[in-house]
Scaffold this active site. Sequence first.
Site, PDB file in Angstrom:
ATOM      1  CB  CYS A  38      -1.266   0.474   1.799  1.00  0.00           C
ATOM      2  SG  CYS A  38      -1.874   1.234   1.331  1.00  0.00           S
ATOM      3  CG  HIS A  43       2.391   8.214   2.422  1.00  0.00           C
ATOM      4  ND1 HIS A  43       3.325   8.686   1.148  1.00  0.00           N
ATOM      5  CD2 HIS A  43       1.768   8.012   1.826  1.00  0.00           C
ATOM      6  CE1 HIS A  43       2.044   8.840   0.705  1.00  0.00           C
ATOM      7  NE2 HIS A  43       1.245   8.402   1.063  1.00  0.00           N
ATOM      8  CG  HIS A  59      -0.436  -1.091   6.434  1.00  0.00           C
ATOM      9  ND1 HIS A  59       0.294  -0.502   5.640  1.00  0.00           N
ATOM     10  CD2 HIS A  59      -1.533  -0.859   5.785  1.00  0.00           C
ATOM     11  CE1 HIS A  59      -0.524   0.286   4.742  1.00  0.00           C
ATOM     12  NE2 HIS A  59      -1.840   0.344   4.414  1.00  0.00           N
TER      13      HIS A  59
HETATM   14  N1  LIG Z   1      -6.690   7.524   5.136  1.00  0.00           N
HETATM   15  C1  LIG Z   1      -6.376   6.472   5.329  1.00  0.00           C
HETATM   16  O1  LIG Z   1      -6.676   6.344   6.252  1.00  0.00           O
HETATM   17  C2  LIG Z   1      -5.295   4.898   4.186  1.00  0.00           C
HETATM   18  C3  LIG Z   1      -5.140   4.428   4.394  1.00  0.00           C
HETATM   19  C4  LIG Z   1      -4.684   3.551   2.954  1.00  0.00           C
HETATM   20  C5  LIG Z   1      -3.617   4.693   2.174  1.00  0.00           C
HETATM   21  N2  LIG Z   1      -3.786   5.906   2.594  1.00  0.00           N
HETATM   22  C6  LIG Z   1      -3.640   6.307   1.199  1.00  0.00           C
HETATM   23  O2  LIG Z   1      -4.576   6.657  -0.248  1.00  0.00           O
HETATM   24  C7  LIG Z   1      -3.236   7.300  -0.429  1.00  0.00           C
HETATM   25  C8  LIG Z   1      -3.571   6.588  -2.271  1.00  0.00           C
HETATM   26  O3  LIG Z   1      -2.487   4.982  -1.457  1.00  0.00           O
HETATM   27  P1  LIG Z   1      -2.634   4.152  -3.051  1.00  0.00           P
HETATM   28  O4  LIG Z   1      -1.942   2.787  -2.403  1.00  0.00           O
HETATM   29  O5  LIG Z   1      -3.990   3.715  -3.676  1.00  0.00           O
HETATM   30  O6  LIG Z   1      -1.258   5.062  -4.145  1.00  0.00           O
HETATM   31  P2  LIG Z   1      -1.149   4.402  -5.380  1.00  0.00           P
HETATM   32  O7  LIG Z   1       0.506   4.673  -5.419  1.00  0.00           O
HETATM   33  O8  LIG Z   1      -1.412   3.080  -5.674  1.00  0.00           O
HETATM   34  O9  LIG Z   1      -1.880   5.288  -5.987  1.00  0.00           O
HETATM   35  C9  LIG Z   1      -1.915   6.940  -6.708  1.00  0.00           C
HETATM   36  C10 LIG Z   1      -1.769   7.004  -7.888  1.00  0.00           C
HETATM   37  O10 LIG Z   1      -2.319   8.534  -7.869  1.00  0.00           O
HETATM   38  C11 LIG Z   1      -1.907   9.267  -9.234  1.00  0.00           C
HETATM   39  N3  LIG Z   1      -2.081  10.137  -9.859  1.00  0.00           N
HETATM   40  C12 LIG Z   1      -0.052  10.981  -9.235  1.00  0.00           C
HETATM   41  N4  LIG Z   1      -0.321  11.824  -9.198  1.00  0.00           N
HETATM   42  C13 LIG Z   1      -1.101  12.312  -9.517  1.00  0.00           C
HETATM   43  C14 LIG Z   1      -2.898  13.698  -9.874  1.00  0.00           C
HETATM   44  N5  LIG Z   1      -1.335  15.119 -10.150  1.00  0.00           N
HETATM   45  N6  LIG Z   1      -4.055  13.699  -9.898  1.00  0.00           N
HETATM   46  C15 LIG Z   1      -3.801  12.169 -10.596  1.00  0.00           C
HETATM   47  N7  LIG Z   1      -4.191  11.686  -9.459  1.00  0.00           N
HETATM   48  C16 LIG Z   1      -1.788  11.228  -9.599  1.00  0.00           C
HETATM   49  C17 LIG Z   1      -0.910   7.883  -9.575  1.00  0.00           C
HETATM   50  O11 LIG Z   1      -0.648   7.280 -11.179  1.00  0.00           O
HETATM   51  C18 LIG Z   1      -1.821   6.443  -8.984  1.00  0.00           C
HETATM   52  O12 LIG Z   1      -2.774   5.506  -9.648  1.00  0.00           O
HETATM   53  C19 LIG Z   1      -2.187   7.054  -0.230  1.00  0.00           C
HETATM   54  O13 LIG Z   1      -1.153   8.498   0.304  1.00  0.00           O
HETATM   55  C20 LIG Z   1      -2.147   6.616   1.404  1.00  0.00           C
HETATM   56  O14 LIG Z   1      -1.261   6.413   1.511  1.00  0.00           O
HETATM   57  C21 LIG Z   1      -4.696   6.378   2.741  1.00  0.00           C
HETATM   58 ZN   LIG Z   2      -2.932   1.564   3.443  1.00  0.00          ZN
END
Ligand SMILES: NC(=O)c1ccc[n+]([C@@H]2O[C@H](COP(=O)([O-])OP(=O)(O)OC[C@H]3O[C@@H](n4cnc5c(N)ncnc54)[C@H](O)[C@@H]3O)[C@@H](O)[C@H]2O)c1
Ligand SMILES: [Zn+2]
Length: 361
Positions: A38, A43, A59
């Site tokens: 993930c 991060h 996780h």
């Molecule tokens: N709040 C929570 O509880 C929680 C839980 C899990 C993950 N997260 C967070 O969610 C986020 C996404 O996680 P993920 O595993 O899906 O990440 P990921 O890296 O798989 O996906 C990110 C996506 O963003 C796209 N992207 C990059 N720059 C961009 C832009 N300027 N505009 C639009 N799209 C763009 C990428 O192409 C990619 O598809 C992360 O920050 C992660 O830490 C939060």
């Molecule tokens: Zn996660």
Amino acid sequence: MKAAVLYEANKPLVIEDVSINKPGPREVLIRTAVAGLCHSDLHFMEGLYPYPLPAILGHESSGVVEQVGSDVTYVKPGDHVVTCLSVFCGTCDMCTTGRPVLCTGTDVKLMPGVANRFSWGRKEKLNQFLNLSSFAEQMLVHENAIVKIRKDMPLDLAALIGCGVITGYGAVVNTAGVRPGETVAVIGCGGVGMAAINGAAIAGAGRIIAVDTNPAKLQLATKLGATDLVNPKEGDPVAKVKEITGGGVQYSFEVLGAKITAEQAFGMLAPGGTATVVGMIPVGTKVELHGADFLREKRMQGSSMGSNHFRQDMPRLVEFYLNGKLHLDDWVSAKIKLEEINEGFANMKAGKVVRSVIQFN
Ligand SMILES: NC(=O)c1ccc[n+]([C@@H]2O[C@H](COP(=O)([O-])OP(=O)(O)OC[C@H]3O[C@@H](n4cnc5c(N)ncnc54)[C@H](O)[C@@H]3O)[C@@H](O)[C@H]2O)c1
Ligand SMILES: [Zn+2]
Ligand SMILES: [Zn+2]
């Protein structure tokens, strides 16, 4: 057992041989089946969020119960489970008012650096990550960190439900409460964003606008229910979303973790709309909004792990998969070995994959 250890931010993970303790009274020892990579792990690897190190990361996982502590009645050896970092105590103010994701019961939801579940013949303590540490052949967790699932659910896809799917789906369904016909935009269509799109489709949203810089991700988003695609490389996504919807969306979701996209999420709202920030914006980064927009009753809110009640939500997500509503088969881009974990994260950073999963034997 083998486990992937982070010693220092911005250094590769190292595969080490470590020992895991026997279960205490309310603990469960799990043979890890599958662990997803993930972006949140990344991060922490990049030092954007602090954590006591060294630690075994990971996780998002599924597995099979191997051994249970003397007081555990919820599961027995052989049960299939999905883990969740939203461990709940069940008795604190947050748990008893229906928000277990925000549990403050630190006897159960251990603070970073507190858990003592590994040994490795060194003086230095090896930390458990978010009460789970899934990048390891076995996991020792509190019984309130797992949910039992049907045995006919494939364990590789079940693992995704443990973080990415519950987070994206839950942000739409639980945190925002999207209703049939409402308009939705999802910025960032990785593993979590795809789940938000699929969740919006399950909720019956009207327009579902996928926003991503990677055309391959946008293509997949269509399969999951996106009705419109926006690539920010081809122009301002805020203007584009407003054009598509004739003034803005009712719900936007930032699923990336950056200041600019969080501001875009707020900027693309219709009057009365709500922006939900799912992405982990680096500690210390501030988000700027136009104060006058609050007079148009626009809202911005956070979402942790999709505001889940995971013992209820995750078995439902399993059912959604098994009856064809949740398209999990589409988002495993690569199945890798634990030893390939650093390449897996490099591919994530390069935006090449939706989800890579580690398959243990
Ligand atoms: N709040 C929570 O509880 C929680 C839980 C899990 C993950 N997260 C967070 O969610 C986020 C996404 O996680 P993920 O595993 O899906 O990440 P990921 O890296 O798989 O996906 C990110 C996506 O963003 C796209 N992207 C990059 N720059 C961009 C832009 N300027 N505009 C639009 N799209 C763009 C990428 O192409 C990619 O598809 C992360 O920050 C992660 O830490 C939060
Ligand atoms: Zn996660
Ligand atoms: Zn609690």
